[in-house]
Design a protein around this motif. Structure first.
Motif, PDB file in Angstrom:
ATOM      1  N   HIS A  33       0.843  -1.198   0.000  1.00 52.65           N
ATOM      2  CA  HIS A  33       0.000   0.000   0.000  1.00 52.65           C
ATOM      3  C   HIS A  33       0.881   1.253   0.000  1.00 52.65           C
ATOM      4  O   HIS A  33       0.652   2.205  -0.741  1.00 52.65           O
ATOM      5  N   ARG A  83      -6.936   9.323  -2.900  1.00 57.77           N
ATOM      6  CA  ARG A  83      -7.910   8.851  -1.927  1.00 57.77           C
ATOM      7  C   ARG A  83      -9.292   9.403  -2.266  1.00 57.77           C
ATOM      8  O   ARG A  83      -9.439  10.566  -2.651  1.00 57.77           O
ATOM      9  N   GLU A 121      -2.529   4.541  12.020  1.00 59.66           N
ATOM     10  CA  GLU A 121      -2.128   5.347  10.870  1.00 59.66           C
ATOM     11  C   GLU A 121      -1.159   6.436  11.327  1.00 59.66           C
ATOM     12  O   GLU A 121      -1.172   6.869  12.480  1.00 59.66           O
ATOM     13  N   SER A 151      -9.494   0.467  13.628  1.00 60.64           N
ATOM     14  CA  SER A 151      -8.458   0.007  12.701  1.00 60.64           C
ATOM     15  C   SER A 151      -7.542  -0.939  13.429  1.00 60.64           C
ATOM     16  O   SER A 151      -7.312  -0.788  14.625  1.00 60.64           O
ATOM     17  N   GLU A 157     -15.909   9.461   1.160  1.00 61.40           N
ATOM     18  CA  GLU A 157     -16.084   8.487   2.239  1.00 61.40           C
ATOM     19  C   GLU A 157     -17.217   8.869   3.188  1.00 61.40           C
ATOM     20  O   GLU A 157     -18.104   8.060   3.485  1.00 61.40           O
ATOM     21  N   GLY A 163      -5.939   5.602  -0.783  1.00 63.07           N
ATOM     22  CA  GLY A 163      -5.076   6.468   0.016  1.00 63.07           C
ATOM     23  C   GLY A 163      -4.209   7.323  -0.864  1.00 63.07           C
ATOM     24  O   GLY A 163      -4.188   7.191  -2.094  1.00 63.07           O
ATOM     25  N   TYR A 217      -6.460  -1.733   6.249  1.00 59.50           N
ATOM     26  CA  TYR A 217      -7.850  -1.413   5.907  1.00 59.50           C
ATOM     27  C   TYR A 217      -7.899  -0.103   5.138  1.00 59.50           C
ATOM     28  O   TYR A 217      -7.759   0.987   5.709  1.00 59.50           O
ATOM     29  N   LEU A 218      -8.080  -0.189   3.811  1.00 61.02           N
ATOM     30  CA  LEU A 218      -8.104   1.008   2.964  1.00 61.02           C
ATOM     31  C   LEU A 218      -9.209   0.902   1.915  1.00 61.02           C
ATOM     32  O   LEU A 218      -8.945   0.897   0.709  1.00 61.02           O
ATOM     33  N   VAL A 248      -0.459   5.260   4.587  1.00 59.30           N
ATOM     34  CA  VAL A 248      -1.372   4.344   3.897  1.00 59.30           C
ATOM     35  C   VAL A 248      -0.988   2.903   4.197  1.00 59.30           C
ATOM     36  O   VAL A 248      -1.301   1.998   3.438  1.00 59.30           O
ATOM     37  N   PRO A 294      -5.640  -3.590  -1.701  1.00 59.47           N
ATOM     38  CA  PRO A 294      -6.077  -3.521  -0.303  1.00 59.47           C
ATOM     39  C   PRO A 294      -7.139  -4.566   0.029  1.00 59.47           C
ATOM     40  O   PRO A 294      -7.197  -5.061   1.159  1.00 59.47           O
ATOM     41  N   GLN A 334      -7.378  -7.028   3.273  1.00 56.93           N
ATOM     42  CA  GLN A 334      -8.535  -6.990   4.176  1.00 56.93           C
ATOM     43  C   GLN A 334      -9.161  -8.366   4.385  1.00 56.93           C
ATOM     44  O   GLN A 334      -9.957  -8.549   5.313  1.00 56.93           O
ATOM     45  N   SER A 357      -2.029   1.080   6.627  1.00 56.99           N
ATOM     46  CA  SER A 357      -3.081   0.334   7.301  1.00 56.99           C
ATOM     47  C   SER A 357      -3.513  -0.844   6.427  1.00 56.99           C
ATOM     48  O   SER A 357      -3.537  -0.739   5.198  1.00 56.99           O
TER      49      SER A 357
END
Length: 534
Positions: free
Chosen positions: A109, A473, A444, A440, A477, A469, A464-465, A460, A414, A418, A462
């Protein structure tokens, strides 16, 4: 000079000998040579490639040019998993003439999504795919700096105050849809039935997005047929479009192009009318763009570009919300007890207020289980299973000897991360309560960066995206959570639903599109609740 002449003569002799031998072969033998020779040369080139230490390991393939297209296209996550076990997190594969270098996991990522704009280009990766759908001058059909400013223009309509005004409009649209849609028709007294979520959710999504973002005036021009036009646009996002963006003799291309022109024309008619009447206020995103879409260099977006950007904005929401709402309806049908938990939470937050008139944006933010259902759905079913960038100059993979050449592509997934038990225990299970403690599973970076459309997290890494990102991005959202939360709240208050008799599990994902949708038809059996306004 004499040496060069001798080489040419030798080549000419060899060619004549080869042609002589070929002329003595049967048609079948010649066909076999024409088929087998490219395969042999392909295998030889892969062997030579494997000797290089500066290239990521290449997934072996027999058929030239096509490469691993079938395995990747049928199920990218299974393909990635098999490759990861064999090669590790970093490998490359041939995809219809393009070499894709994959870097799986959070480090991937960071490598792809935070790569310098001078090293990789999303525009070069997607322009040929998106321009026929959105139109010219916007999104990836313009310099990256202008795209960042376009995102900033749109964000002016994605504020909390805007969301507070959107919730009652979306709620009204969902009620109207349940009342009149052929899948529900509760307005005619129907109390139960079967609904195909792959019909209902794309329609509901585009109608609610239009009403909230584009306003009442544009909504009057919309009907289900307009949703069908957006569906035709959506079908322009397929692997074949990625490779062959312009094939006018195919019906899907003709439908895509007709839909793009029809939608843009409708937007232009309203924009032109407001210009003539000098009627530009603060009613909706159309007004916002007409008032505040001047670039830093002083150049204004044309009205045609505004119309194209509106297509892009609604398409972005269409992808996320249509897919996500279809998936959470299916998962909740498979676990009806979660519907009762959601209803209990809703009543607790509303504290006796009438749902139909009283639900607000601030109420939605207080419903942790509601938001966790959306969050968990996005974890299991991220809309885009792969994110590409085209490499514009040789790109070194950190802490390796690998260099991705200019002209190749880098790919990150991603969605694969996940679904990894390492980051999300029992990852294939739909469990919204996994988010009850932490939002999360990794921290981050606290630093932020502004790419031109407002500050976003710089980190970025994480696992979970779901909204990507970096500079690309998704800016929608919070709108998506608001839209989906309102929609789901109405469903929970009005209906109970489950999988139809004889259906033991929810639909499998359809990876034939660039967006991961449930295979159609995906059905739920629904019935109206009693005492709905308690």
């Amino acid at each position: 000079m004499a040496f060069t002449t001798e080489i040419v003569q030798r080549l000419s002799e060899y060619s004549q000998i080869a042609l002589f031998h070929l002329s003595n072969l049967s048609t079948i033998q010649i066909a076999a040579i024409l088929i087998l020779l490219p395969i042999f040369l392909n295998v030889l080139s892969q062997f030579l490639y494997s000797l290089r230490k500066d290239r990521a390991p290449l997934v072996f393939y027999w058929i030239p040019w096509f490469g691993s297209a079938v395995g990747y296209g049928m199920n990218p996550y299974t393909f990635f998993d098999e490759c990861q076990k064999k090669y590790g997190d970093i490998f490359a594969f041939m995809l219809l003439g393009r070499i894709m270098t994959v870097y799986l996991g959070p480090n991937g990522h960071e490598f792809v999504l935070n790569a310098k704009g001078s090293d990789v280009s999303a525009e070069e990766a997607y322009k040929h795919l998106t321009t026929p759908v959105f139109g010219k001058g916007v999104i990836y059909d313009c310099p990256n700096s202008k795209l960042m400013e376009q995102k900033k223009f749109v964000k002016n309509s994605l504020t909390k105050d805007s969301f507070r005004s959107y919730v009652p409009k979306i709620k009204e649209e969902v009620y109207d849809y349940l009342s009149t849609s052929k899948n529900y028709s509760i307005g005619s007294g129907k109390i139960n039935g079967i609904a195909n979520v792959m019909e209902t959710q794309p329609e509901m999504t585009i109608l609610t997005a239009c009403r909230s973002l584009l306003g009442d005036e544009m909504r009057k021009k919309f009907d289900v047929s307009f949703a069908d036009l957006y569906s035709d646009l959506d079908k322009g996002f397929t692997p074949i479009n990625f490779v062959f963006p312009w094939l006018p003799f195919l019906s899907i291309y003709k439908k895509r192009d007709n839909a793009q022109k029809s939608i843009a024309k409708t937007y232009m008619s309203l924009i032109t009318d407001r210009r003539k009447r000098n009627d530009i206020q603060d009613r909706d995103l159309i007004d916002t763009l007409m008032k505040s879409s001047t670039y830093k260099d002083g150049k204004k977006m044309t009205d045609q570009e505004i119309a194209h950007l509106l297509i892009g904005v609604l398409m972005g929401g269409q992808h996320t919300s249509a897919a996500t709402s279809a998936w959470f309806l299916l998962h909740l049908a498979d676990q009806p007890e979660l519907q009762e938990e959601l209803l209990k939470e809703q009543k607790r937050v509303l504290q006796g207020r009438n749902f139909k008139d009283g639900l607000t944006y601030d109420d939605l933010s207080e419903m942790s289980l509601l938001n966790n259902v959306i969050r968990e759905t996005l974890r299991l079913h991220i809309p885009l299973h792969s994110i590409f960038r085209k490499v514009t100059k040789p790109l070194v993979v950190p802490n390796t000897s690998f260099v991705v050449p200019k002209g190749h592509f880098v790919l990150v997934s991603p969605g694969y991360t996940q679904l990894n038990d390492k980051y999300f225990p029992n990852a294939n299970k739909f469990d919204p309560h996994r988010w009850d403690v932490n939002k999360s599973s990794s921290k981050e970076a606290s630093t932020t960066v502004d790419y031109g459309f407002g500050a976003v997290s710089k980190g970025v890494s994480s696992p979970y995206l779901p909204f990507g990102g970096g500079r690309h991005r998704c800016i929608g959202e919070q709108f998506a959570y608001m839209q989906l939360g309102t929609l789901l709240s109405v469903y929970v208050r009005e209906l109970k639903w489950r999988l139809p008799n004889g259906v033991e599990k929810i639909s499998e994902p359809d990876y034939q599109s660039m967006v991961t949708l449930p295979l159609s038809p995906s059905l739920i059996y629904w019935e109206r609740r009693e005492n709905r306004d308690d």
